[in-house]
Write a protein that holds these residues in place. Structure first.
Motif, PDB file in Angstrom:
ATOM      1  N   LYS A 149       9.606 -10.388  12.550  1.00 58.22           N
ATOM      2  CA  LYS A 149       8.817  -9.954  11.403  1.00 58.22           C
ATOM      3  C   LYS A 149       9.118  -8.505  11.032  1.00 58.22           C
ATOM      4  CE  LYS A 149       6.525 -13.773  10.819  1.00 58.22           C
ATOM      5  NZ  LYS A 149       6.814 -14.606   9.628  1.00 58.22           N
ATOM      6  N   MET A 150       9.163  -7.623  12.045  1.00 56.58           N
ATOM      7  CA  MET A 150       9.411  -6.217  11.755  1.00 56.58           C
ATOM      8  C   MET A 150      10.806  -6.013  11.170  1.00 56.58           C
ATOM      9  SD  MET A 150       7.984  -3.269  11.755  1.00 56.58           S
ATOM     10  CE  MET A 150       6.574  -3.511  12.804  1.00 56.58           C
ATOM     11  N   SER A 151      11.793  -6.737  11.703  1.00 48.95           N
ATOM     12  CA  SER A 151      13.158  -6.621  11.182  1.00 48.95           C
ATOM     13  C   SER A 151      13.220  -7.034   9.721  1.00 48.95           C
ATOM     14  CB  SER A 151      14.108  -7.484  12.014  1.00 48.95           C
ATOM     15  OG  SER A 151      14.116  -7.088  13.355  1.00 48.95           O
ATOM     16  N   HIS A 152      12.520  -8.113   9.394  1.00 51.73           N
ATOM     17  CA  HIS A 152      12.538  -8.588   8.004  1.00 51.73           C
ATOM     18  C   HIS A 152      11.901  -7.555   7.068  1.00 51.73           C
ATOM     19  CE1 HIS A 152      12.396 -11.290   4.585  1.00 51.73           C
ATOM     20  NE2 HIS A 152      11.095 -11.051   4.466  1.00 51.73           N
ATOM     21  N   HIS A 153      10.792  -6.956   7.487  1.00 55.64           N
ATOM     22  CA  HIS A 153      10.131  -5.977   6.619  1.00 55.64           C
ATOM     23  C   HIS A 153      10.940  -4.694   6.518  1.00 55.64           C
ATOM     24  CE1 HIS A 153       6.215  -7.845   5.596  1.00 55.64           C
ATOM     25  NE2 HIS A 153       6.445  -8.568   6.678  1.00 55.64           N
ATOM     26  N   VAL A 154      11.617  -4.301   7.579  1.00 56.78           N
ATOM     27  CA  VAL A 154      12.506  -3.127   7.499  1.00 56.78           C
ATOM     28  C   VAL A 154      13.640  -3.408   6.521  1.00 56.78           C
ATOM     29  CG1 VAL A 154      14.189  -1.744   8.781  1.00 56.78           C
ATOM     30  CG2 VAL A 154      11.958  -2.233   9.779  1.00 56.78           C
ATOM     31  N   VAL A 163      14.603  -1.858  -1.118  1.00 55.91           N
ATOM     32  CA  VAL A 163      13.866  -1.184  -2.186  1.00 55.91           C
ATOM     33  C   VAL A 163      14.253   0.278  -2.260  1.00 55.91           C
ATOM     34  CG1 VAL A 163      11.576  -0.542  -3.022  1.00 55.91           C
ATOM     35  CG2 VAL A 163      11.947  -2.798  -2.017  1.00 55.91           C
ATOM     36  N   ASP A 164      14.211   0.994  -1.134  1.00 57.67           N
ATOM     37  CA  ASP A 164      14.574   2.415  -1.081  1.00 57.67           C
ATOM     38  C   ASP A 164      14.877   2.771   0.368  1.00 57.67           C
ATOM     39  OD1 ASP A 164      14.940   5.095  -1.264  1.00 57.67           O
ATOM     40  OD2 ASP A 164      12.930   5.581  -2.000  1.00 57.67           O
ATOM     41  N   PRO A 165      16.146   2.946   0.715  1.00 55.34           N
ATOM     42  CA  PRO A 165      16.501   3.229   2.122  1.00 55.34           C
ATOM     43  C   PRO A 165      15.878   4.503   2.666  1.00 55.34           C
ATOM     44  CG  PRO A 165      18.447   2.647   0.820  1.00 55.34           C
ATOM     45  CD  PRO A 165      17.335   2.841  -0.149  1.00 55.34           C
ATOM     46  N   ALA A 166      15.571   5.452   1.773  1.00 58.65           N
ATOM     47  CA  ALA A 166      15.029   6.732   2.238  1.00 58.65           C
ATOM     48  C   ALA A 166      13.519   6.816   2.099  1.00 58.65           C
ATOM     49  CB  ALA A 166      15.677   7.885   1.458  1.00 58.65           C
ATOM     50  N   SER A 167      12.850   5.709   1.787  1.00 58.35           N
ATOM     51  CA  SER A 167      11.412   5.748   1.577  1.00 58.35           C
ATOM     52  C   SER A 167      10.670   5.959   2.894  1.00 58.35           C
ATOM     53  CB  SER A 167      10.938   4.441   0.925  1.00 58.35           C
ATOM     54  OG  SER A 167      11.099   3.356   1.820  1.00 58.35           O
ATOM     55  N   TYR A 168       9.415   6.384   2.759  1.00 57.14           N
ATOM     56  CA  TYR A 168       8.574   6.573   3.943  1.00 57.14           C
ATOM     57  C   TYR A 168       8.378   5.251   4.682  1.00 57.14           C
ATOM     58  CZ  TYR A 168       4.231   6.745   6.591  1.00 57.14           C
ATOM     59  OH  TYR A 168       3.302   6.608   7.582  1.00 57.14           O
ATOM     60  N   LEU A 169       8.151   4.174   3.914  1.00 57.65           N
ATOM     61  CA  LEU A 169       7.924   2.861   4.536  1.00 57.65           C
ATOM     62  C   LEU A 169       9.139   2.435   5.346  1.00 57.65           C
ATOM     63  CD1 LEU A 169       6.080   0.350   4.752  1.00 57.65           C
ATOM     64  CD2 LEU A 169       7.292  -0.565   2.770  1.00 57.65           C
ATOM     65  N   SER A 170      10.326   2.596   4.780  1.00 57.10           N
ATOM     66  CA  SER A 170      11.552   2.205   5.482  1.00 57.10           C
ATOM     67  C   SER A 170      11.726   3.009   6.765  1.00 57.10           C
ATOM     68  CB  SER A 170      12.759   2.396   4.563  1.00 57.10           C
ATOM     69  OG  SER A 170      13.956   2.131   5.254  1.00 57.10           O
ATOM     70  N   THR A 171      11.484   4.316   6.688  1.00 57.34           N
ATOM     71  CA  THR A 171      11.650   5.177   7.862  1.00 57.34           C
ATOM     72  C   THR A 171      10.631   4.834   8.946  1.00 57.34           C
ATOM     73  OG1 THR A 171      12.461   6.944   6.422  1.00 57.34           O
ATOM     74  CG2 THR A 171      11.730   7.563   8.638  1.00 57.34           C
ATOM     75  N   THR A 172       9.375   4.662   8.544  1.00 54.63           N
ATOM     76  CA  THR A 172       8.312   4.390   9.522  1.00 54.63           C
ATOM     77  C   THR A 172       8.516   3.038  10.201  1.00 54.63           C
ATOM     78  OG1 THR A 172       6.753   5.711   8.236  1.00 54.63           O
ATOM     79  CG2 THR A 172       5.833   4.152   9.824  1.00 54.63           C
ATOM     80  N   VAL A 179       8.519  14.105  -1.266  1.00 48.61           N
ATOM     81  CA  VAL A 179       7.734  12.864  -1.302  1.00 48.61           C
ATOM     82  C   VAL A 179       7.517  12.337   0.113  1.00 48.61           C
ATOM     83  CG1 VAL A 179       7.733  10.463  -2.055  1.00 48.61           C
ATOM     84  CG2 VAL A 179       8.504  12.250  -3.616  1.00 48.61           C
ATOM     85  N   ARG A 180       8.582  12.331   0.921  1.00 46.69           N
ATOM     86  CA  ARG A 180       8.467  11.829   2.285  1.00 46.69           C
ATOM     87  C   ARG A 180       7.515  12.695   3.106  1.00 46.69           C
ATOM     88  NH1 ARG A 180      13.329  10.708   2.730  1.00 46.69           N
ATOM     89  NH2 ARG A 180      14.116  12.666   3.549  1.00 46.69           N
ATOM     90  N   LEU A 181       7.521  14.013   2.851  1.00 52.40           N
ATOM     91  CA  LEU A 181       6.627  14.911   3.572  1.00 52.40           C
ATOM     92  C   LEU A 181       5.171  14.613   3.229  1.00 52.40           C
ATOM     93  CD1 LEU A 181       6.890  17.322   5.537  1.00 52.40           C
ATOM     94  CD2 LEU A 181       6.751  18.815   3.552  1.00 52.40           C
ATOM     95  N   LEU A 202       0.826  -1.199   0.000  1.00 45.36           N
ATOM     96  CA  LEU A 202       0.000   0.000   0.000  1.00 45.36           C
ATOM     97  C   LEU A 202       0.863   1.252   0.000  1.00 45.36           C
ATOM     98  CD1 LEU A 202      -3.048   0.940   0.305  1.00 45.36           C
ATOM     99  CD2 LEU A 202      -2.497   1.257   2.723  1.00 45.36           C
ATOM    100  N   CYS A 203       1.860   1.300   0.901  1.00 47.00           N
ATOM    101  CA  CYS A 203       2.740   2.477   1.000  1.00 47.00           C
ATOM    102  C   CYS A 203       3.622   2.609  -0.234  1.00 47.00           C
ATOM    103  CB  CYS A 203       3.597   2.377   2.259  1.00 47.00           C
ATOM    104  SG  CYS A 203       2.659   2.484   3.799  1.00 47.00           S
ATOM    105  N   LEU A 204       4.160   1.493  -0.710  1.00 49.11           N
ATOM    106  CA  LEU A 204       5.048   1.559  -1.880  1.00 49.11           C
ATOM    107  C   LEU A 204       4.281   2.019  -3.118  1.00 49.11           C
ATOM    108  CD1 LEU A 204       7.204  -1.668  -1.401  1.00 49.11           C
ATOM    109  CD2 LEU A 204       7.868   0.706  -0.971  1.00 49.11           C
ATOM    110  N   ALA A 205       3.060   1.519  -3.287  1.00 51.16           N
ATOM    111  CA  ALA A 205       2.262   1.915  -4.451  1.00 51.16           C
ATOM    112  C   ALA A 205       1.919   3.398  -4.394  1.00 51.16           C
ATOM    113  CB  ALA A 205       0.983   1.070  -4.521  1.00 51.16           C
ATOM    114  N   GLU A 206       1.554   3.894  -3.211  1.00 53.16           N
ATOM    115  CA  GLU A 206       1.200   5.311  -3.078  1.00 53.16           C
ATOM    116  C   GLU A 206       2.418   6.201  -3.296  1.00 53.16           C
ATOM    117  OE1 GLU A 206      -1.170   8.501  -2.830  1.00 53.16           O
ATOM    118  OE2 GLU A 206      -1.856   6.419  -2.763  1.00 53.16           O
TER     119      GLU A 206
END
Length: 888
Positions: A609-614, A620-629, A573-575, A533-537
């Motif tokens: 689980k959280m470590s694997h998803h991080v 995919v993108d170290p600076a993405s919103y998903l990665s940061t959150t 984008v992150r904002l 969801l986050c990556l698509a948005e």
């Protein structure tokens, strides 16, 4: 290079009536570098001669001089060496081949282009160009093609050479041009008609020029005759005056023709680059923004308008009234289309978007609408917005145009989109997490049992759950109720928490392995739904708002979001993502807190689980919103994991033992075993294995310390038994699980178990033949004092008679009785679950035999030949130990 070019023109070529058109800094290939310049020149007089001149500095270095000259007509071939790669080498084939190395590939290409243009213009015999890219040979400016071939203009193209040809208008010419433009009232309003009239007049002037030249030839012939006569009559002065008049007339005609040609070029430039077709104007004013064909037409028209607005005007163009009028027209078209595009996207596309998502558009105004929760309850999924993204991306190029031309409306549209999407996603995510919490709270048997005892009963819970499927207004009330349920359920779970102590009282089935597995699946499902969801948005935002093209921009949302202004489009984008998904981090932390309350060991599942998803998001993108959150939430999960470990250690330290019952295997020892088994299953091939290893070390050290503490405080069970049994259990656990980071602790546990087993055997066995022990201790003391072993029997207290008397007190029957009592005593000390009784009994047997052999050895050495022996043998002892063990 420009300064050198002007210096060469001034010092070398102007005195020789030549004009410098191309220059390149070269040295001979393969030799010691002695730099010189190759110059392409044309003569200013007719017939035009084209030459290639080699120029170098004088030996003193204070001026330039000509060294060698070639006629261009003698050039047969130009070899650029490589047409696809940058290569500064090139060859010129005259009467022989000259190999050169240019100072740069750009200079070489510019010089070869100049040679090609001169060849095309002035020579009938065409030079062969080898290894030269076709693109380089096609760069002759259009403006040059429109100039008559008989004019001595620059062939190199560009503004710099054009300025060299510029001739200032005389006062008379300025007056004539002004009069001509006043006579033609349409000169400004209809540039094309004015340009056509100028072209006709230029043709007339050309004809007059030709006639003048032809007339001049007749006059020259007459003058030649007059010269012959003047030689005799001394009339050379009058001839000179006539020649000057002819030269001045020709020069003025040439200047007039040149200026008229340049004026025509300027007008042609404005007509070509500042004219927008009627079709483009119509598309911008009322083009269809709903159909693919209409959108394509609007895209083409907007791009054409942008090119017209961004054309680089030459000095003086901005003072023309026609140019000013066109610029005003372009600005009006830009504002009109920007307003129309913004209104269309706001009032139509976002309404269609809400329809695609199954919600009326009034959700934007905050009205209560039917919840989407019921559509996704069973499968625990989030709505997908791919259809809307696909439809909106048709307008991506128009958004880019809006960004480049009308920043204010672009920013307004961005804020509107963010505001709408934040409302929609907040609603969907809230519903999604409410379902996840309900499913998660129902995973534990304890929570279910607690719910059954609540005053609201099962029907109340069902009603509460059904309210979640209703309107969003009811959803708020259900949240607090759910929290009450989950907290009370978690408190019940907490009272039977999966701590290391409590786990010791449970069987494997009581650990709710199935519930934990179900929790793990729910948590994984939540993360798996959020990630795409986050990556698509984020991908849509980057493409639709064109936020991946430039390194820095002005932030459109800075005035709407209370955060520092971003420095790059990635920050932008992150904002936007932070604003749209502002509830995700809060909801995740709330879900994590619930999972931790239900079962503190859930933090192990969540950490993995959280470590694997991080890790996946960072790839995919170290600076993405998903990665940061997810990284921020991972900190909370890790903190809960550390708190779980600290809680187990604290409970170990607070353990109390009963004074009336034996200790056996301590609860936290078996708890550690089950914790390790669970952790090894969860952390198999996990990225955060290091965190578990650190926790293992902390836990095992605490287990060691508290086992020793309990053993020291134990009153019912001997200290050696507590230490022996518990460290044996720890050693067996670590050996079975093969935890590499605890190898040192495994060896330490084995050592402690062995030491305390030996200590317990010695202390418990004591001296079963007590008088014999005292007797032989006295014998050994005499020997130690210096009495020879064979003389010990002569000591009054240790003679043979005394020895026989002591041996008679220990017949086999008494020995067996004493051993039977010892077995019962050991059986009372040891616990059944560790099954160490036979191990201890066998060790006692070995110790007893060792003492027996020691006594026999002393008798043999101190009482040789006496024939004194024990009243039972080693074989008797083995039978005693075996029969006692079997009887119990």
């Amino acid at each position: 290079m420009t300064a050198i070019k002007h210096a060469l023109q001034r010092d070398i070529f102007t005195p020789n009536d030549e004009r410098l058109l191309g220059i390149v800094n070269v040295c001979k290939a393969g030799k010691k570098k002695k730099n010189c310049f190759l110059c392409a020149t044309v003569t200013t007089e007719r017939p035009v001669q084209v030459k290639v001149v080699k120029v170098k500095k004088s030996d003193k270095g204070d001026f330039y001089k000509r060294q060698q000259t070639w006629e261009l007509r003698d050039l047969t071939q130009v070899d650029a060496k490589d047409a696809s790669k940058e290569n500064p080498e090139f060859d010129l084939h005259f009467e022989k081949v000259y190999r050169w190395l240019a100072s740069s590939t750009a200079e070489k290409n510019s010089f070869i282009s100049c040679i090609w243009k001169l060849n095309q213009r002035y020579l009938r015999k065409k030079v062969e160009f080898v290894n030269v890219s076709a693109q380089l040979l096609e760069e002759l400016p259009k403006a040059e093609e429109s100039v008559p071939s008989d004019e001595s203009q620059s062939v190199a193209g560009g503004d710099e050479d054009a300025l060299d040809d510029y001739q200032e208008l005389s006062t008379r010419e300025e007056t004539d041009i002004e009069s001509m433009m006043e006579m033609c009232e349409y000169a400004i309003s209809n540039a094309e008609a004015f340009a056509e009239q100028l072209s006709k007049e230029l043709q007339v002037l050309d004809g007059a020029n030709i006639q003048s030249i032809m007339a001049s030839e007749k006059q020259v012939n007459i003058l030649m005759q007059l010269l012959d006569e003047a030689l005799a009559e001394e009339m050379l002065q009058s001839v000179k005056e006539q020649m000057d008049q002819i030269s001045q007339s020709n020069r003025l005609i040439q200047i007039s023709n040149t200026n008229n040609g340049k004026l025509l070029d300027e007008i042609q430039f404005l007509v070509n680059y500042m004219d927008l077709s009627k079709g483009h104007i119509k598309a911008l004013q009322d083009g269809d923004l709903t159909s693919p064909k209409g959108i394509e037409a609007c895209i083409n028209a907007s791009e054409a308008l942008l090119q017209c607005m961004n054309v680089a005007l030459r000095p003086g163009h901005d003072k023309l009234m026609a140019v000013t009028q066109q610029q005003l027209l372009f600005a009006d078209l830009r504002d009109t289309f920007a307003r129309r595009l913004t209104n269309h996207l706001n009032n139509v596309l976002f309404v269609q978007y809400s329809t695609i998502c199954g919600l009326p558009f009034t959700v934007i105004q905050g009205h209560d609408q039917s919840s989407t929760l019921s559509q996704h309850t069973a499968e625990l999924t989030l709505p997908k917005h791919n259809p809307l993204h696909r439809d909106l991306l048709r307008y991506a190029k128009l958004m880019e145009w809006l960004k480049n031309t009308h920043r204010e409306k672009y920013e307004g549209l961005s804020r509107t989109y963010v505001d709408y999407m934040s409302r929609l996603y907040e609603r969907e995510i809230k519903d999604f997490f409410e379902v996840a919490k309900i499913k998660m709270a129902g995973t534990t048997k304890e929570a279910k049992g607690k719910f059954a005892t609540l005053p609201r009963k099962e029907s109340a819970l069902k009603q509460e759950t059904e309210s979640l499927h209703g309107s969003s207004g009811k959803l708020t009330g259900s949240t607090s109720s759910l929290n009450k349920l989950t907290v009370q359920g978690s408190n019940s779970r907490r009272s039977q928490s999966s701590s290391l102590l409590d786990m010791g009282n449970m069987s494997a089935s009581d650990l709710d392995v199935a519930d934990r597995t179900k929790f793990d699946k729910i948590f994984e499902q939540v993360l798996s739904e959020l990630e795409p969801l986050c990556l698509a948005e984020q991908d849509f935002i980057s493409k639709f708002f064109k936020l991946q093209q430039h390194p820095t921009i002005t932030p459109p949302l800075a005035q709407n979001i209370d955060t520092p202004c971003p420095q790059s489009e990635k920050d932008m984008v992150r904002l936007m993502m932070n604003k749209i998904f502002q509830s995700i981090e809060t909801e995740l932390n709330s879900l994590i807190a619930l999972g931790d309350k239900i079962d503190s060991f859930n933090s192990l599942y969540m950490l993995v689980k959280m470590s694997h998803h991080v890790w996946t998001a960072e790839n995919v993108d170290p600076a993405s919103y998903l990665s940061t959150t997810l990284g921020n939430v991972l900190v909370t999960v890790k903190r809960n994991f550390d708190k779980c470990i600290s809680g187990q250690i604290r409970q170990m330290e607070e353990v109390k033992i009963s004074k009336k019952s034996k200790v056996g295997i301590l609860l936290f020892v078996t708890g550690f075993e089950e914790f390790a088994e669970l952790a090894e299953t969860i952390f198999r091939n996990a990225e955060r294995r290091g965190d578990l290893d650190k926790a293992y070390v902390k836990l095992i050290r605490a287990v060691f310390m508290n086992v020793e503490k309990v053993a020291s405080e134990s009153q019912k069970t001997p200290r050696d038994v507590v230490m022996m049994e518990n460290f044996h259990h720890i050693f067996s656990t670590l050996s079975r699980l093969k935890i590499s980071c605890l190898d040192a602790e495994r060896r330490e546990a084995k050592h402690k178990y062995t030491d305390h087993l030996q200590s317990y055997v010695i202390n418990s066995l004591g001296q079963p033949l007590e008088k014999l022990n005292h007797f032989f201790e006295g014998v050994e003391a005499r020997v130690a004092q210096g009495v020879r072993e064979e003389e010990v029997s002569y000591q009054l207290a240790f003679n043979k008679q005394e020895l026989r008397k002591v041996i008679k007190e220990y017949p086999g029957k008494e020995v067996k009785k004493g051993l039977d009592n010892l077995y019962k005593k050991v059986d009372k000390h040891l616990c059944e679950e560790e099954s160490l009784l036979q191990v201890v009994w066998h060790s006692m047997q070995d110790e007893f035999i060792r003492q027996y052999k020691h006594f026999e050895d002393l008798i043999g050495r101190c009482y040789p030949g006496s024939g004194i022996t024990m009243e039972f043998t080693i074989q008797d002892m083995l039978e005693y130990f075996s029969s006692i063990a079997q009887s119990h």
